[in-house]
Design a protein around this motif. Structure first.
Motif, PDB file in Angstrom:
ATOM      1  N   SER A   1       0.829  -1.206   0.000  1.00  0.00           N
ATOM      2  CA  SER A   1       0.000   0.000   0.000  1.00  0.00           C
ATOM      3  C   SER A   1       0.863   1.256   0.000  1.00  0.00           C
ATOM      4  CB  SER A   1      -0.919   0.012   1.229  1.00  0.00           C
ATOM      5  OG  SER A   1      -0.159   0.142   2.417  1.00  0.00           O
ATOM      6  N   ASP A   2       2.068   1.113   0.510  1.00  0.00           N
ATOM      7  CA  ASP A   2       2.990   2.249   0.546  1.00  0.00           C
ATOM      8  C   ASP A   2       4.021   2.158  -0.570  1.00  0.00           C
ATOM      9  OD1 ASP A   2       3.869   4.618   1.742  1.00  0.00           O
ATOM     10  OD2 ASP A   2       5.484   3.582   2.776  1.00  0.00           O
ATOM     11  N   GLU A   3       3.827   1.191  -1.474  1.00  0.00           N
ATOM     12  CA  GLU A   3       4.717   0.958  -2.599  1.00  0.00           C
ATOM     13  C   GLU A   3       6.161   0.745  -2.152  1.00  0.00           C
ATOM     14  OE1 GLU A   3       4.207   4.212  -5.248  1.00  0.00           O
ATOM     15  OE2 GLU A   3       2.234   3.551  -5.922  1.00  0.00           O
ATOM     16  N   PHE A   4       6.308   0.272  -0.902  1.00  0.00           N
ATOM     17  CA  PHE A   4       7.617  -0.056  -0.348  1.00  0.00           C
ATOM     18  C   PHE A   4       8.607   1.099  -0.492  1.00  0.00           C
ATOM     19  CE2 PHE A   4      11.576  -2.708   0.032  1.00  0.00           C
ATOM     20  CZ  PHE A   4      11.313  -3.127   1.318  1.00  0.00           C
ATOM     21  N   ASP A   5       8.135   2.325  -0.273  1.00  0.00           N
ATOM     22  CA  ASP A   5       9.044   3.466  -0.367  1.00  0.00           C
ATOM     23  C   ASP A   5       9.294   4.137   0.973  1.00  0.00           C
ATOM     24  OD1 ASP A   5       6.621   4.605   0.040  1.00  0.00           O
ATOM     25  OD2 ASP A   5       6.636   5.876  -1.741  1.00  0.00           O
ATOM     26  N   HIS A   6       8.743   3.563   2.056  1.00  0.00           N
ATOM     27  CA  HIS A   6       9.023   4.039   3.390  1.00  0.00           C
ATOM     28  C   HIS A   6       9.305   2.841   4.300  1.00  0.00           C
ATOM     29  CE1 HIS A   6       7.304   7.859   2.052  1.00  0.00           C
ATOM     30  NE2 HIS A   6       7.901   8.409   3.097  1.00  0.00           N
ATOM     31  N   LEU A   7      10.265   3.013   5.180  1.00  0.00           N
ATOM     32  CA  LEU A   7      10.585   1.970   6.153  1.00  0.00           C
ATOM     33  C   LEU A   7      10.673   2.632   7.519  1.00  0.00           C
ATOM     34  CD1 LEU A   7      11.225  -1.086   6.112  1.00  0.00           C
ATOM     35  CD2 LEU A   7      13.643  -0.488   6.222  1.00  0.00           C
ATOM     36  N   ASN A   8       9.756   2.243   8.428  1.00  0.00           N
ATOM     37  CA  ASN A   8       9.749   2.843   9.755  1.00  0.00           C
ATOM     38  C   ASN A   8       9.990   1.782  10.821  1.00  0.00           C
ATOM     39  OD1 ASN A   8       7.121   1.624  10.392  1.00  0.00           O
ATOM     40  ND2 ASN A   8       6.296   3.109   8.930  1.00  0.00           N
ATOM     41  N   VAL A   9      10.011   2.208  12.065  1.00  0.00           N
ATOM     42  CA  VAL A   9      10.356   1.298  13.147  1.00  0.00           C
ATOM     43  C   VAL A   9       9.327   0.174  13.278  1.00  0.00           C
ATOM     44  CG1 VAL A   9       9.194   2.705  14.899  1.00  0.00           C
ATOM     45  CG2 VAL A   9      11.054   1.180  15.563  1.00  0.00           C
ATOM     46  N   SER A  10       8.039   0.468  13.025  1.00  0.00           N
ATOM     47  CA  SER A  10       6.997  -0.550  13.173  1.00  0.00           C
ATOM     48  C   SER A  10       7.082  -1.616  12.078  1.00  0.00           C
ATOM     49  CB  SER A  10       5.614   0.104  13.152  1.00  0.00           C
ATOM     50  OG  SER A  10       5.449   0.962  14.246  1.00  0.00           O
ATOM     51  N   SER A  11       7.279  -1.184  10.836  1.00  0.00           N
ATOM     52  CA  SER A  11       7.389  -2.165   9.751  1.00  0.00           C
ATOM     53  C   SER A  11       8.648  -3.007   9.902  1.00  0.00           C
ATOM     54  CB  SER A  11       7.383  -1.454   8.389  1.00  0.00           C
ATOM     55  OG  SER A  11       8.428  -0.509   8.303  1.00  0.00           O
ATOM     56  N   SER A  12       9.756  -2.370  10.297  1.00  0.00           N
ATOM     57  CA  SER A  12      10.998  -3.119  10.508  1.00  0.00           C
ATOM     58  C   SER A  12      10.837  -4.129  11.639  1.00  0.00           C
ATOM     59  CB  SER A  12      12.145  -2.158  10.832  1.00  0.00           C
ATOM     60  OG  SER A  12      12.324  -1.207   9.813  1.00  0.00           O
ATOM     61  N   LEU A  13      10.233  -3.678  12.740  1.00  0.00           N
ATOM     62  CA  LEU A  13      10.037  -4.548  13.894  1.00  0.00           C
ATOM     63  C   LEU A  13       9.131  -5.724  13.546  1.00  0.00           C
ATOM     64  CD1 LEU A  13      10.800  -4.650  16.933  1.00  0.00           C
ATOM     65  CD2 LEU A  13       8.600  -3.576  17.400  1.00  0.00           C
ATOM     66  N   SER A  14       8.085  -5.462  12.773  1.00  0.00           N
ATOM     67  CA  SER A  14       7.147  -6.514  12.404  1.00  0.00           C
ATOM     68  C   SER A  14       7.800  -7.554  11.496  1.00  0.00           C
ATOM     69  CB  SER A  14       5.920  -5.909  11.713  1.00  0.00           C
ATOM     70  OG  SER A  14       4.877  -6.854  11.624  1.00  0.00           O
ATOM     71  N   ILE A  15       8.631  -7.095  10.571  1.00  0.00           N
ATOM     72  CA  ILE A  15       9.341  -8.022   9.685  1.00  0.00           C
ATOM     73  C   ILE A  15      10.293  -8.895  10.487  1.00  0.00           C
ATOM     74  CG2 ILE A  15      11.014  -8.189   7.798  1.00  0.00           C
ATOM     75  CD1 ILE A  15       9.774  -5.611   6.659  1.00  0.00           C
ATOM     76  N   VAL A  16      11.024  -8.285  11.425  1.00  0.00           N
ATOM     77  CA  VAL A  16      11.956  -9.042  12.267  1.00  0.00           C
ATOM     78  C   VAL A  16      11.203 -10.056  13.121  1.00  0.00           C
ATOM     79  CG1 VAL A  16      13.533  -8.859  14.227  1.00  0.00           C
ATOM     80  CG2 VAL A  16      13.758  -7.284  12.316  1.00  0.00           C
ATOM     81  N   ALA A  17      10.082  -9.630  13.719  1.00  0.00           N
ATOM     82  CA  ALA A  17       9.281 -10.534  14.552  1.00  0.00           C
ATOM     83  C   ALA A  17       8.759 -11.707  13.730  1.00  0.00           C
ATOM     84  CB  ALA A  17       8.117  -9.775  15.187  1.00  0.00           C
ATOM     85  N   TRP A  18       8.336 -11.428  12.495  1.00  0.00           N
ATOM     86  CA  TRP A  18       7.858 -12.497  11.605  1.00  0.00           C
ATOM     87  C   TRP A  18       8.983 -13.478  11.285  1.00  0.00           C
ATOM     88  CZ3 TRP A  18       8.943 -14.104   6.555  1.00  0.00           C
ATOM     89  CH2 TRP A  18       8.004 -14.974   5.974  1.00  0.00           C
ATOM     90  N   LEU A  19      10.171 -12.954  11.033  1.00  0.00           N
ATOM     91  CA  LEU A  19      11.317 -13.819  10.733  1.00  0.00           C
ATOM     92  C   LEU A  19      11.685 -14.690  11.931  1.00  0.00           C
ATOM     93  CD1 LEU A  19      13.608 -11.314   8.784  1.00  0.00           C
ATOM     94  CD2 LEU A  19      12.505 -13.367   7.853  1.00  0.00           C
ATOM     95  N   ILE A  20      11.673 -14.101  13.130  1.00  0.00           N
ATOM     96  CA  ILE A  20      11.996 -14.871  14.331  1.00  0.00           C
ATOM     97  C   ILE A  20      10.963 -15.976  14.549  1.00  0.00           C
ATOM     98  CG2 ILE A  20      12.217 -14.756  16.840  1.00  0.00           C
ATOM     99  CD1 ILE A  20      13.303 -11.939  16.535  1.00  0.00           C
ATOM    100  N   ALA A  21       9.684 -15.644  14.366  1.00  0.00           N
ATOM    101  CA  ALA A  21       8.628 -16.653  14.506  1.00  0.00           C
ATOM    102  C   ALA A  21       8.780 -17.758  13.473  1.00  0.00           C
ATOM    103  CB  ALA A  21       7.254 -15.986  14.389  1.00  0.00           C
ATOM    104  N   LEU A  22       9.146 -17.378  12.255  1.00  0.00           N
ATOM    105  CA  LEU A  22       9.352 -18.364  11.194  1.00  0.00           C
ATOM    106  C   LEU A  22      10.518 -19.276  11.523  1.00  0.00           C
ATOM    107  CD1 LEU A  22       8.604 -19.391   8.341  1.00  0.00           C
ATOM    108  CD2 LEU A  22      10.224 -17.722   7.420  1.00  0.00           C
ATOM    109  N   LEU A  23      11.622 -18.709  11.995  1.00  0.00           N
ATOM    110  CA  LEU A  23      12.788 -19.519  12.363  1.00  0.00           C
ATOM    111  C   LEU A  23      12.465 -20.467  13.511  1.00  0.00           C
ATOM    112  CD1 LEU A  23      15.582 -16.792  12.176  1.00  0.00           C
ATOM    113  CD2 LEU A  23      15.356 -18.782  10.677  1.00  0.00           C
TER     114      LEU A  23
END
Length: 265
Positions: free
Chosen positions: A57-79
């Protein structure tokens, strides 16, 4: 509407997965392994879809603390899901899943256009992906180091209980920790190298602190791993060094993001 539905499903499934895991810890004969696996997989799928929709929805042109944190949390859960047949992470998974649920909530509540603008350069995307994956692997390694230190403490003080019987062998935890540490350190080195290769100036005014803290963290992780190989170092010193490295990484990325995205905004 779709984002709200995905968020609701993500929260419910993560909480359910955490509760199922806790029941397996306190009731080892419980036949919930299949159910907990299914709910965890569904939670990861919903969470992944939520991240995709927010970034798309943001065309991946902004990266903030919430999106970064959510991606990291998803990766940790996946691992952590890869250890589903092992008892090594039964105590860690409830914490991981609840943290992932919180990160998903923050992802939706945070405005999509908040944060630093990023371009579409492939080199920058490679650097970001490597950095996030490295952080996720090393954060998970730190959780295992804390768990290993706790088990070691129980063994030394002989404070065993019914819960202690459900904890995995100390050697198994340490072995998996050092595997994660070596893999995460390699990814972090590649992330730093990709930054020097693809970014104009890694020591620019707005990048210098990130670069220095990331390099300091990499040095701490390298020292930890090499010292373990040379002297067999383990236990509390390893946990302290691992936490130190993760704190440096967190300050380097999320600390600056929090100041810029939340405080200064």
């Amino acid at each position: 509407m779709l984002i709200s539905a995905l968020l609701s499903a993500t929260l419910v499934l993560y909480v359910a997965s955490a509760l199922f895991m806790l029941q397996q810890v306190f009731k080892p004969r419980s036949s919930l392994t299949a159910i907990s696996l299914v709910t965890a997989v569904m939670a990861l799928v919903c969470h992944g879809g939520l991240i995709y929709l927010r970034l798309a929805s943001d065309e991946f042109d902004h990266l903030n603390v919430s999106s970064s944190l959510s991606i990291v949390a998803w990766l940790i859960a996946l691992l952590s899901l890869f250890r589903v047949q092992q008892s090594n992470s039964l105590l860690l998974k409830p914490v991981i899943y609840l943290f992932a649920a919180l990160s998903a909530l923050l992802l939706v509540l945070t405005p999509a256009d908040l944060g630093a603008y990023i371009g579409f350069g492939h080199g920058l995307v490679i650097h970001i992906v490597l950095s996030l994956v490295a952080y996720g692997v090393l954060a998970l390694a730190t959780l295992y180091a804390i768990q290993a230190s706790y088990i070691n403490y129980l063994l030394k003080t002989k404070k065993t209980s019914g819960l202690f019987k459900q904890l995995p062998p100390l050697m198994n935890i340490e072995r998996y920790f050092f595997r994660l540490l070596s893999a995460g350190t390699l990814l972090l080195i590649l992330a730093i190298a990709s930054g020097f290769a693809f970014l104009d100036d890694m020591f620019a005014q707005n990048q210098a602190h990130k670069t220095i803290l990331a390099m300091a963290a990499a040095l701490v992780y390298i020292i930890t791993y090499l010292t373990h190989k040379a002297t067999g170092l383990r236990g509390k010193p390893v946990m302290v060094l691992s936490i130190l490295g993760t704190v440096l990484l967190t300050l380097g990325y999320f600390g600056s993001r929090f100041v810029k995205d939340i405080i200064l905004s």
